[in-house]
Design a protein around this motif. Structure first.
Motif, PDB file in Angstrom:
ATOM      1  N   HIS A 106      -0.283   5.417  -6.948  1.00 60.96           N
ATOM      2  CA  HIS A 106      -1.495   4.520  -7.331  1.00 60.96           C
ATOM      3  C   HIS A 106      -1.943   4.314  -5.978  1.00 60.96           C
ATOM      4  O   HIS A 106      -1.458   3.636  -5.037  1.00 60.96           O
ATOM      5  CB  HIS A 106      -1.188   3.342  -8.059  1.00 60.96           C
ATOM      6  N   PRO A 107      -3.472   4.548  -5.698  1.00 56.76           N
ATOM      7  CA  PRO A 107      -3.907   4.347  -4.562  1.00 56.76           C
ATOM      8  C   PRO A 107      -3.989   2.775  -4.088  1.00 56.76           C
ATOM      9  O   PRO A 107      -3.919   1.703  -5.068  1.00 56.76           O
ATOM     10  CB  PRO A 107      -5.390   4.781  -4.717  1.00 56.76           C
ATOM     11  N   PRO A 108      -4.074   2.473  -2.800  1.00 56.32           N
ATOM     12  CA  PRO A 108      -4.282   1.107  -2.493  1.00 56.32           C
ATOM     13  C   PRO A 108      -5.502   0.394  -3.145  1.00 56.32           C
ATOM     14  O   PRO A 108      -6.456   0.969  -3.176  1.00 56.32           O
ATOM     15  CB  PRO A 108      -4.353   0.882  -0.966  1.00 56.32           C
ATOM     16  N   ASP A 109      -5.490  -0.959  -3.135  1.00 53.77           N
ATOM     17  CA  ASP A 109      -6.721  -1.772  -3.559  1.00 53.77           C
ATOM     18  C   ASP A 109      -7.753  -1.584  -2.414  1.00 53.77           C
ATOM     19  O   ASP A 109      -7.584  -1.491  -1.265  1.00 53.77           O
ATOM     20  CB  ASP A 109      -6.222  -3.171  -3.766  1.00 53.77           C
ATOM     21  N   ASP A 169       0.738  -1.293   0.090  1.00 51.19           N
ATOM     22  CA  ASP A 169      -0.024   0.008  -0.066  1.00 51.19           C
ATOM     23  C   ASP A 169       0.798   1.344  -0.090  1.00 51.19           C
ATOM     24  O   ASP A 169       0.780   2.197  -0.592  1.00 51.19           O
ATOM     25  CB  ASP A 169      -0.784  -0.158   1.157  1.00 51.19           C
ATOM     26  N   ALA A 170       1.820   1.410   0.838  1.00 51.00           N
ATOM     27  CA  ALA A 170       2.745   2.369   0.821  1.00 51.00           C
ATOM     28  C   ALA A 170       3.554   2.608  -0.424  1.00 51.00           C
ATOM     29  O   ALA A 170       3.504   3.706  -1.007  1.00 51.00           O
ATOM     30  CB  ALA A 170       3.608   2.191   1.834  1.00 51.00           C
ATOM     31  N   MET A 171       4.070   1.530  -1.142  1.00 47.55           N
ATOM     32  CA  MET A 171       4.479   1.848  -2.459  1.00 47.55           C
ATOM     33  C   MET A 171       3.414   2.212  -3.538  1.00 47.55           C
ATOM     34  O   MET A 171       3.955   3.018  -4.165  1.00 47.55           O
ATOM     35  CB  MET A 171       5.328   0.498  -2.917  1.00 47.55           C
ATOM     36  N   ARG A 172       2.527   1.837  -3.486  1.00 52.87           N
ATOM     37  CA  ARG A 172       1.369   2.265  -4.384  1.00 52.87           C
ATOM     38  C   ARG A 172       1.052   3.877  -4.257  1.00 52.87           C
ATOM     39  O   ARG A 172       0.999   4.523  -4.952  1.00 52.87           O
ATOM     40  CB  ARG A 172       0.266   1.363  -4.301  1.00 52.87           C
ATOM     41  N   LEU A 173       0.939   4.230  -2.968  1.00 55.02           N
ATOM     42  CA  LEU A 173       0.948   5.599  -2.470  1.00 55.02           C
ATOM     43  C   LEU A 173       1.926   6.609  -2.895  1.00 55.02           C
ATOM     44  O   LEU A 173       1.786   7.560  -3.576  1.00 55.02           O
ATOM     45  CB  LEU A 173       0.499   5.801  -1.238  1.00 55.02           C
ATOM     46  N   ARG A 174       3.224   6.018  -2.872  1.00 57.74           N
ATOM     47  CA  ARG A 174       4.185   6.878  -3.429  1.00 57.74           C
ATOM     48  C   ARG A 174       4.305   6.923  -4.915  1.00 57.74           C
ATOM     49  O   ARG A 174       5.011   7.805  -5.265  1.00 57.74           O
ATOM     50  CB  ARG A 174       5.747   6.252  -2.593  1.00 57.74           C
ATOM     51  N   THR A 175       3.902   6.216  -5.371  1.00 55.90           N
ATOM     52  CA  THR A 175       3.956   6.201  -7.156  1.00 55.90           C
ATOM     53  C   THR A 175       2.764   6.623  -7.460  1.00 55.90           C
ATOM     54  O   THR A 175       2.614   6.563  -8.635  1.00 55.90           O
ATOM     55  CB  THR A 175       4.293   4.671  -7.516  1.00 55.90           C
TER      56      THR A 175
END
Length: 267
Positions: free
Chosen positions: A264-267, A256-262
């Motif tokens: 892309h919101p968490p699933d 989730d943290a990696m998606r936020l940083r890039t």
């Protein structure tokens, strides 16, 4: 900052790397073969286990210096030969024997995970004579093994033996509170450590910057719930590794943290 741990034929791992602490102690009987084998399915890159020494010099997978908490035996691990230890059973496993380090290392390697190995001290807090060397012979592929100890002399011996992926000097919260960042860095340098390991609550941004600034890795243990994992995953800390008793939660929060940083919101 030094790079991630891994075999030469595997892709670059996400940062921070995750280690299933004692195999995933929230989910399985700790340091058991059941836990080690189950941990191979987790999205954690490493499996962390601990060893003590039998009376006849064998590396025994066990967190405590005594047998009472996790087995149907009692007394110090070091009071029994390996043959006698093999007759004991690990609680909660349905009859599993205590693993030998060689057996555990082979199971971890079969799952293409990194072995994160803590070499423990005896019931008096003293290093076991010969345990570092016995561990080095038992792990198989040293380049896929991270070695750790609270004992500077043990870590120095491991560094002298050579060939391991990382050498982690572990420091407890009390020593951390009594030490400046430069003291901890000097302690790592003195024994050939490439990584400093601390309780998660003992790490702050200033310390992380100081440690990384001299090229050392930084890792934590005890990140077992959402608040401590959130702290450990902070990009300001830029930790290299996190040992957790709940690897599925840690993997989900890292993703989730990696998606936020890039973006892309968490699933």
């Amino acid at each position: 900052m030094t790079g991630p741990v891994g075999r030469r034929d595997t892709p670059i791992m996400p940062t921070p790397e995750l280690a299933s602490h004692r195999g995933g102690a929230f989910l399985w009987p700790e340091n058991s073969l059941s836990a080690i084998r189950a941990a191979r399915a987790f999205e954690a890159e490493q499996v962390e286990i601990d060893i003590h020494m039998s009376r006849d010099g064998e590396p025994v997978v066990m967190h405590d210096a005594t047998l009472d908490r996790m087995t149907d035996g009692s007394g110090p691990v070091s009071a029994l030969d390996w043959a006698a230890l093999q007759r004991l059973r690990v609680k909660g496993t349905g009859g599993e024997a205590i693993p030998h380090l060689r057996e555990a290392a082979q199971a971890i390697a079969a799952g293409r995970k990194i072995l994160r190995l803590e070499i423990k001290s005896d019931t008096t807090g003293a290093p076991y004579p010969g345990l570092a060397r016995a561990a080095a012979h038992a792990v198989g592929e040293r380049a896929a093994t991270v070695v750790m100890s609270f004992e500077p002399a043990t870590l120095a011996e491991l560094a002298e033996l050579g060939g391991f992926a990382q050498y982690v000097l572990l420091v407890d919260g009390r020593r951390r509170r009594a030490s400046r960042a430069e003291d901890l860095i000097a302690a790592c340098r003195a024994v050939g450590a490439t990584e400093l390991g601390l309780p998660v609550e003992a790490v702050d941004v200033d310390l992380a910057r100081a440690v990384h600034g001299v090229g050392l890795r930084l890792s934590v243990w005890g990140a077992n719930h959402a608040p401590t994992l959130r702290h450990a995953l902070s990009p300001e800390l830029a930790l290299d590794a996190i040992a957790t008793d709940d690897p599925p939660l840690a993997a989900q929060m890292r993703a989730d943290a990696m998606r936020l940083r890039t973006g892309h919101p968490p699933d």
